[in-house]
Design an enzyme around this catalytic site. Structure first.
Site, mmCIF file in Angstrom:
data_model
loop_
_atom_site.group_PDB
_atom_site.id
_atom_site.type_symbol
_atom_site.label_atom_id
_atom_site.label_comp_id
_atom_site.label_asym_id
_atom_site.label_seq_id
_atom_site.Cartn_x
_atom_site.Cartn_y
_atom_site.Cartn_z
ATOM 1 N N CYS A 253 0.868 -1.206 0.056
ATOM 2 C CA CYS A 253 0.071 -0.126 0.070
ATOM 3 C C CYS A 253 0.880 1.241 0.095
ATOM 4 O O CYS A 253 0.834 2.393 0.715
ATOM 5 C CB CYS A 253 -0.834 -0.012 1.151
ATOM 6 S SG CYS A 253 -1.902 -1.617 1.430
ATOM 7 N N ALA A 255 1.718 3.702 -2.452
ATOM 8 C CA ALA A 255 1.306 5.324 -2.783
ATOM 9 C C ALA A 255 0.877 6.099 -1.941
ATOM 10 O O ALA A 255 0.084 5.598 -0.746
ATOM 11 C CB ALA A 255 0.452 5.002 -4.020
ATOM 12 N N GLY A 257 4.157 7.226 -1.526
ATOM 13 C CA GLY A 257 5.506 6.924 -1.786
ATOM 14 C C GLY A 257 6.512 7.501 -0.471
ATOM 15 O O GLY A 257 7.544 7.301 -0.672
ATOM 16 N N GLY A 258 5.848 8.193 0.321
ATOM 17 C CA GLY A 258 6.817 8.879 1.344
ATOM 18 C C GLY A 258 7.502 7.759 2.196
ATOM 19 O O GLY A 258 8.752 7.953 2.166
ATOM 20 N N CYS A 368 -2.954 5.447 10.178
ATOM 21 C CA CYS A 368 -3.089 6.746 10.798
ATOM 22 C C CYS A 368 -4.380 6.893 11.234
ATOM 23 O O CYS A 368 -5.062 7.933 10.924
ATOM 24 C CB CYS A 368 -2.768 7.543 9.708
ATOM 25 S SG CYS A 368 -3.829 7.553 8.195
#
Length: 440
Positions: A253, A255, A257-258, A368
């Site tokens: 999962c 994207a 992309g951090g 999150c």
């Protein structure tokens, strides 16, 4: 009647300040009706506006959504008969006007005047111009003294936080989420030098915190790929893997992309997996700007056939209630049923990802979300299903993590109230959960 939300009007046809306020009201109305993300909605509705008006539209819409609970309660106290169902847009416009008066540094007369003008634009709402004018002028006279002392998020959310973290913490979380978040950056390398260059604060975790950054793409180092935007809490899960050259890590999962960028910048070979082609295009563009590379796979992470990997990172789809400061629409686009369906998906992701980890390897699961169903309870249930995994506890000071961010199981649980500061603009974290698990 033509739906003005679908085709933004030319700003040249409007009085100054009217176009961004119309776009903000249209965005709030669209989000409350259809649950679309704020940024995507504003991107569509602010085409043709200059950067200053786009920024104003975003600030008005975000402030309205962030303070929606108390703003709605305020209108209920001021409107004895309420607003007819056929004129719901009047309520949205008054909410947007009240948000500007109470929570933004804009002239009261501009907030009142533009709101009344917008009420008069449509035949279905024009008859309420006098009412809107009277209500907003009363708010300008009485100010925040008239604002009810209620939560700015839905009752079910605040009740859940109270049950999970206690009454005082639940209230504090609600208050913290009503504040605008600062801008956090992750440096590709040399965070100390970058913090000095940008005039930001270097946090204990290595993130760089800025306030009043303005246009992000205009900041020094953006074009050179020296940094990317990432909340300090969101940067923790990848750090917990202690990535290094020679490691092969799957980022599920992945994207936009951090976390992939964090792993790649540390020298690891990264296999970035996401099921969304558009989101993967954004990931590729982000990596290209940063001059980083990864093996990119478009696939459903619950069915991926690959590995085994030294480590697997699962930043699972979730309710995102920990990011309400940055994405205030989340409070009003999620329902209790969403938590249950997302928890089921998270369980499938965990079970499949476990098979991708080599013996002795590590898996980090993160969300999150402030909801225990998506964090602590999810991991506890997984460990009951998979006795070949154990927790690898996080220790105080590891990766700059404070002791209060670690629960009794050695898992990371950040709250919006964490990282306090005398200057409230620098305070807070996104609400995140992360557990590090090791395969026997």
């Amino acid at each position: 009647m033509k739906d003005t939300r679908q085709t933004p009007r030319s700003a040249s046809l409007d009085a100054p300040g009217l176009a961004p306020r119309r776009a903000a009201a249209d965005a709030v109305e669209a989000i409350l009706e259809s649950g679309h993300p704020l940024e995507e909605t504003l991107e569509r509705l602010t085409r043709g506006l200059d950067d200053r008006d786009r920024a104003l539209a975003r600030m008005i819409a975000a402030t309205t959504l962030r303070r929606l609970g108390s703003l709605r309660a305020l209108l209920r106290t001021l409107l004895e008969r309420g607003i007819p169902e056929k004129a719901r847009r009047v309520e949205v416009l008054m909410l947007v006007g009240a948000a500007q008066i109470l929570f933004m540094d804009v002239p009261d007369h501009a907030a009142v005047g533009t709101t009344v003008t917008l009420v008069g634009e449509q035949a279905s709402t024009a008859g309420f111009k006098g009412l809107a004018n009277a209500v907003l002028r009363r708010i300008t006279r009485e100010g925040k003294a008239v604002l009810p002392d209620v939560a700015d998020q839905p009752e079910w959310m605040v009740e859940g936080w109270t049950a999970a973290y206690g009454p005082a913490a639940g209230t504090a979380i609600s208050h913290a989420l009503a504040a605008e978040a600062p801008l956090d950056l992750t440096a590709r390398q040399h965070p100390e030098m970058l913090a000095e260059k940008l005039g930001g604060r270097l946090l204990p975790t290595g993130s760089i915190r800025l306030v009043e950054a303005g246009n992000v793409t205009a900041l020094p180092g953006f074009d050179e790929g020296e940094w990317w935007v990432q909340d300090a809490a969101a940067a923790l899960p990848a750090l917990l893997l202690h990535p290094a050259a020679g490691m092969v890590i799957a980022d599920l999962c992945a994207a936009p992309g951090g976390k992939t960028a964090q792993l790649a910048a540390a020298g690891a070979r990264v296999v970035a997996v996401d099921r969304s082609a558009p989101r993967l295009r954004r990931l590729k563009a982000n990596l290209a700007r940063l001059n980083l590379s990864a093996d990119i796979i478009e696939a459903d992470a619950t069915r991926l056939q690959a590995g085994p990997f030294d480590a697997v990172l699962i930043d699972a789809p979730c309710s995102a209630t920990g990011t309400i400061r940055r994405h205030p629409e989340v409070a009003w686009t999620k329902a209790p049923a969403d938590i249950a369906s997302l928890a089921a998906l998270q369980a499938r992701l965990l079970s499949h990802a476990a098979d991708l980890v080599k013996p002795g390897g590590v898996m980090v699961y993160s969300t999150c979300s402030l909801e225990p169903e998506e964090g602590e309870r999810q991991v506890a249930a997984f460990l009951e299903r998979r006795p070949d995994f154990v927790r690898d506890p996080v220790t105080s000071g590891e990766c700059g993590i404070a002791a209060e961010w670690i629960n009794t199981q050695g898992e990371v649980r950040t709250l919006p109230t964490h990282l306090p500061d005398e200057d409230p603009r620098y305070a807070g974290l996104d609400g995140f959960f992360a557990a590090r698990l090791r395969k026997g």
